[in-house]
Design a protein around this motif. Structure first.
Motif, mmCIF file in Angstrom:
data_model
loop_
_atom_site.group_PDB
_atom_site.id
_atom_site.type_symbol
_atom_site.label_atom_id
_atom_site.label_comp_id
_atom_site.label_asym_id
_atom_site.label_seq_id
_atom_site.Cartn_x
_atom_site.Cartn_y
_atom_site.Cartn_z
ATOM 1 N N ASN A 275 6.699 35.729 59.693
ATOM 2 C CA ASN A 275 6.323 34.202 59.519
ATOM 3 C C ASN A 275 7.726 33.537 58.994
ATOM 4 O O ASN A 275 7.495 32.626 58.038
ATOM 5 C CB ASN A 275 5.084 34.142 58.590
ATOM 6 N N GLY A 276 8.763 33.850 59.238
ATOM 7 C CA GLY A 276 10.182 33.405 58.856
ATOM 8 C C GLY A 276 10.542 33.888 57.454
ATOM 9 O O GLY A 276 11.583 33.515 56.931
ATOM 10 N N HIS A 277 9.826 34.822 56.883
ATOM 11 C CA HIS A 277 10.223 35.439 55.709
ATOM 12 C C HIS A 277 11.176 36.713 55.650
ATOM 13 O O HIS A 277 11.349 37.145 56.532
ATOM 14 C CB HIS A 277 8.781 36.092 54.759
ATOM 15 N N ILE A 278 11.506 37.197 54.328
ATOM 16 C CA ILE A 278 12.524 37.990 54.096
ATOM 17 C C ILE A 278 11.974 39.001 53.355
ATOM 18 O O ILE A 278 11.265 39.057 52.210
ATOM 19 C CB ILE A 278 13.817 37.331 53.514
ATOM 20 N N ILE A 279 12.368 40.494 53.708
ATOM 21 C CA ILE A 279 12.107 41.378 52.831
ATOM 22 C C ILE A 279 13.425 41.914 52.322
ATOM 23 O O ILE A 279 14.348 42.696 53.233
ATOM 24 C CB ILE A 279 11.278 42.643 53.608
ATOM 25 N N ARG A 280 13.688 42.030 50.898
ATOM 26 C CA ARG A 280 15.161 42.472 50.452
ATOM 27 C C ARG A 280 14.964 44.022 49.828
ATOM 28 O O ARG A 280 13.972 44.562 49.456
ATOM 29 C CB ARG A 280 15.329 41.506 49.398
ATOM 30 N N ASN A 281 16.038 44.576 49.731
ATOM 31 C CA ASN A 281 16.173 45.913 48.962
ATOM 32 C C ASN A 281 15.293 46.776 49.695
ATOM 33 O O ASN A 281 14.521 47.485 49.030
ATOM 34 C CB ASN A 281 15.828 45.692 47.545
ATOM 35 N N VAL A 282 15.392 47.149 51.022
ATOM 36 C CA VAL A 282 14.608 48.426 51.570
ATOM 37 C C VAL A 282 15.568 49.504 51.726
ATOM 38 O O VAL A 282 16.453 49.656 52.252
ATOM 39 C CB VAL A 282 14.492 47.743 53.219
ATOM 40 N N VAL A 283 15.114 50.519 50.736
ATOM 41 C CA VAL A 283 15.738 51.710 50.719
ATOM 42 C C VAL A 283 14.865 52.739 50.987
ATOM 43 O O VAL A 283 13.978 53.054 50.224
ATOM 44 C CB VAL A 283 16.428 51.783 49.246
ATOM 45 N N LEU A 284 15.371 53.503 51.910
ATOM 46 C CA LEU A 284 14.779 54.816 52.497
ATOM 47 C C LEU A 284 15.730 55.853 52.493
ATOM 48 O O LEU A 284 16.488 55.739 53.503
ATOM 49 C CB LEU A 284 14.282 54.415 53.737
ATOM 50 N N GLN A 285 15.507 57.018 51.929
ATOM 51 C CA GLN A 285 16.578 57.925 51.870
ATOM 52 C C GLN A 285 15.673 59.304 52.569
ATOM 53 O O GLN A 285 14.746 60.082 51.645
ATOM 54 C CB GLN A 285 17.075 58.145 50.557
ATOM 55 N N GLN A 286 15.481 59.520 53.572
ATOM 56 C CA GLN A 286 14.928 60.700 54.263
ATOM 57 C C GLN A 286 15.669 61.391 55.237
ATOM 58 O O GLN A 286 15.658 61.391 56.429
ATOM 59 C CB GLN A 286 13.821 60.335 54.943
ATOM 60 N N PRO A 287 16.821 62.053 54.710
ATOM 61 C CA PRO A 287 17.933 62.461 55.780
ATOM 62 C C PRO A 287 17.589 63.785 56.525
ATOM 63 O O PRO A 287 18.149 63.917 57.605
ATOM 64 C CB PRO A 287 18.939 63.250 54.550
ATOM 65 N N ASP A 288 16.337 64.314 56.128
ATOM 66 C CA ASP A 288 15.958 65.326 57.380
ATOM 67 C C ASP A 288 14.652 64.762 58.215
ATOM 68 O O ASP A 288 14.204 65.669 58.896
ATOM 69 C CB ASP A 288 15.201 66.559 56.333
ATOM 70 N N SER A 289 14.590 63.540 58.037
ATOM 71 C CA SER A 289 13.435 63.135 58.838
ATOM 72 C C SER A 289 13.633 62.312 60.271
ATOM 73 O O SER A 289 14.433 61.760 60.064
ATOM 74 C CB SER A 289 12.379 62.334 57.923
ATOM 75 N N GLN A 290 12.726 62.434 61.169
ATOM 76 C CA GLN A 290 12.782 61.564 62.208
ATOM 77 C C GLN A 290 12.119 60.209 62.330
ATOM 78 O O GLN A 290 11.230 60.158 61.541
ATOM 79 C CB GLN A 290 12.506 62.107 63.533
ATOM 80 N N CYS A 291 12.297 59.319 63.241
ATOM 81 C CA CYS A 291 11.526 58.071 63.108
ATOM 82 C C CYS A 291 11.833 57.287 61.775
ATOM 83 O O CYS A 291 10.596 57.167 60.988
ATOM 84 C CB CYS A 291 10.294 58.151 63.577
ATOM 85 N N VAL A 292 13.041 56.983 61.298
ATOM 86 C CA VAL A 292 13.076 56.337 59.839
ATOM 87 C C VAL A 292 13.542 55.026 59.903
ATOM 88 O O VAL A 292 14.497 54.864 60.735
ATOM 89 C CB VAL A 292 14.064 57.175 59.051
ATOM 90 N N GLY A 293 12.798 54.208 59.560
ATOM 91 C CA GLY A 293 13.072 52.752 59.163
ATOM 92 C C GLY A 293 12.051 51.882 58.618
ATOM 93 O O GLY A 293 11.110 52.959 58.087
ATOM 94 N N LEU A 294 12.012 50.762 58.108
ATOM 95 C CA LEU A 294 10.894 50.008 57.426
ATOM 96 C C LEU A 294 9.693 50.493 58.364
ATOM 97 O O LEU A 294 8.424 50.722 57.683
ATOM 98 C CB LEU A 294 11.189 48.786 57.258
ATOM 99 N N PHE A 295 9.756 50.376 59.818
ATOM 100 C CA PHE A 295 8.463 50.676 60.475
ATOM 101 C C PHE A 295 9.139 51.783 61.201
ATOM 102 O O PHE A 295 10.181 51.752 62.037
ATOM 103 C CB PHE A 295 8.245 49.838 61.625
ATOM 104 N N GLY A 296 8.618 52.870 60.992
ATOM 105 C CA GLY A 296 9.054 54.289 61.684
ATOM 106 C C GLY A 296 8.997 54.489 63.357
ATOM 107 O O GLY A 296 9.778 54.737 63.841
#
Length: 558
Positions: free
Chosen positions: A89-110
């Motif tokens: 809807n045109g909005h912003i999500i800020r400060n997206v921090v994900l630290q999973q160095p041993d994982s696959q499919c990593v993102g806000l949406f995996g």
């Protein structure tokens, strides 16, 4: 009957309470297409993360979110993917921090699977680390769709790492990413790996580092399609490093460009590092390209059985071997010969090049040519030109360093030449080849001799009859053909390919300038002007819209 009625009533009350409780988990909505769940608070997002049973529902973001200090986990994973619809809807999500160095499919949406859709959302201050399939917004997009999305920040991983999407086999439209991206293989400013995916009207402005298959926009493009995309920034890697795409395998790249600095060891290109069976049309690259090994080109580092049509490159390129102003190494089969340095194409084996040009400063060691370093094994060159300077040691020519058992037709060169042995104004050395109707400028090149072709003065090289008398297909004549491949402003410019001439360049000399503005002005607001070439927008009148189109081409310096 009384007990039965009571039971039904109790069930209905329970379902009502359950439904109300489910809706209360968010700020409203039911998750249906016409009444999506409303994500308005950080608590709403946390509920979405922790409720996989909702990952096939519809959502809408109704406010900006700040996720600073929140322990995040990807929405969607393997085996439970996100298959719903998320409207930012045109909005912003800020400060997206994900630290999973041993994982696959990593993102806000995996993991976004088939039917999954994400649109109109921006991510800022992204810091994401994973192993494989790592992206700022989506780790793995498997047949999903992303529209009008962006991510700003840093993303790092090992394999399939992208500023927006790690691995894509879906569709991205009007998306972009800026920041830094790092990984080992298939690393891209926007997408790490594009496998049968489609990218339209997308761009990246990033600092990309990877070992193999690193690209300013896409790391690896396998049977994917890129249209109207571009990249800027810096790309550093070892092999298959490209300003737009690192590794293009049977993929299509159309109407794309890059303005970038790229460096590495082998297969380094301003647009594509390694093009294996891919198709490039109407693309260009501008920048500085550096390689310490072989296959280094202003446009493409190595072209293996690929097709390149109506493309060009400008800038500078420096490498050790097989270095070219357009393509470093161009081949259609196995090559066991010593690599070569060129201005337009490094090594052309059983290949065909047509309607291309390069204006790059190129330097090398042996078999150095303004158009092709070494042309061999039934290769053909037709309707091409080179205008950049060429320097090397042995077999150096303005058009070809050496030509072996191949045919060259209707090509010319004008660049200056410097070398030590076997130097020619057009061709350094020719072995059982055919050079037909080709020319070089004996004044600008500084050479009056050649192993093939005809030397002409600068004035003769700017005269139409020099070429039409040799059978070249020019605009305004039909004796040599009707394709209108070439055009020339006699007395002021060398011939140009008609596809490269802008629609506002009506009068000589070449380029859009004051003389063309005067031409436009004489038809201003005249009713019958719709029948002239000044009617750029084809609306049967010459007015403001035509002036805007004219100014756009003028400001671009065309």
């Amino acid at each position: 009957m009384y007990k039965s009625g009571f039971s039904i009533c109790a069930i209905l009350i329970f379902l009502f309470i359950l439904s109300a409780a489910l809706q209360a988990q968010y700020s409203g909505g039911s998750g249906e297409p016409n009444n999506p769940y409303k994500i308005s608070t950080v608590a709403d997002w946390q509920t979405l993360m922790k409720t996989p049973s909702h990952w096939d529902k519809h959502f809408i973001l109704t406010a900006n979110l700040d996720l600073q200090g929140i322990m995040l986990s990807p929405v969607g994973n393997n085996p439970k993917a996100f298959t719903g619809v998320f409207d930012g809807n045109g909005h912003i999500i800020r400060n997206v921090v994900l630290q999973q160095p041993d994982s696959q499919c990593v993102g806000l949406f995996g993991y976004v699977d088939q039917n999954g859709q994400i649109c109109k959302i921006g991510l800022e201050n992204v810091e994401i680390t994973g192993s494989d399939l790592v992206g700022g917004l989506v780790g793995f997009c498997n047949s999903g769709n992303l529209d009008n999305c962006y991510a700003v920040g840093s993303v790092s991983g090992s394999w399939c790492v992208g500023g927006l999407v790690g691995d894509n086999s879906g569709s991205l439209t009007s998306c972009y990413a800026t920041g830094s991206v790092s990984g080992d293989r298939n690393v891209g400013g926007l997408v790490g790996d594009n496998f049968f995916g489609n990218l339209n009207d997308c761009y990246a402005a990033s600092f990309v580092t990877g070992e193999k298959c690193a690209g300013g926009l896409v790391g690896g493009n396998m049977v994917g399609n890129l249209t109207a995309c571009y990249a800027t920034g810096l790309v550093i890697g070892v092999g298959a490093v490209g300003g737009l795409v690192g590794w293009n395998v049977n993929g299509t790249v159309n109407n794309c460009c890059s303005t970038i600095t790229a460096s590495g060891e082998y297969d380094i290109g301003g647009l594509v590092g390694s093009n294996r069976g891919g198709i490039l049309t109407f693309c260009y690259a501008k920048g500085s390209i550096e390689g310490t090994g072989f296959g280094v080109g202003c446009l493409v580092g190595m072209n293996d059985k690929g097709s390149i049509t109506a493309c060009y490159a400008t800038g500078s390129v420096n490498g050790r071997s097989s270095v070219g102003g357009l393509v470093g190494l161009n081949k259609a089969g196995s090559v066991n010969e010593r690599p070569n340095v060129v201005d337009l194409v490094g090594l052309d084996k059983e290949g065909s090049i047509s309607a291309c040009y390069a204006i790059c400063i190129v330097s090398g060691e042996d078999s150095v040519g303004g158009l092709v370093g070494k042309n061999r094994s039934k290769a053909s060159l037709i309707d091409c030109y080179a205008a950049g300077s060429v320097s090397g040691n042995i077999y150096v020519g303005g058009l070809l360093g050496s030509n072996d058992d191949s045919v060259v037709t209707a090509c010319y060169s004008t660049g200056s030449i410097n070398g030590e042995n076997y130097i020619g104004g057009l061709v350094g050395g020719d072995y059982n080849g055919s050079i037909i109707a080709c020319f070089w400028d004996i004044e600008t090149s500084g050479w009056a001799t050649s192993a093939g072709g005809v030397g002409r003065t600068t004035a003769e090289m700017k005269t139409r009859s020099t070429f039409t008398n040799a059978g070249w297909d020019f605009v305004g004549e039909t004796e040599n053909g009707t394709e209108d491949i070439w055009s020339v402003c006699e007395g002021t410019n060398y011939p140009r390919l008609t596809w490269q001439i802008p629609s506002s360049d009506w009068l000589c000399p070449d380029g859009v300038g004051m003389e063309d503005f005067s031409y436009l002005a004489q038809f201003w607001m005249i009713p019958e002007a719709g029948n002239t070439t000044a009617d750029l927008d084809k609306n049967n009148a010459v007015g403001i819209s035509d002036l805007l189109l004219f100014c756009e081409q003028w400001l671009r310096g065309k």
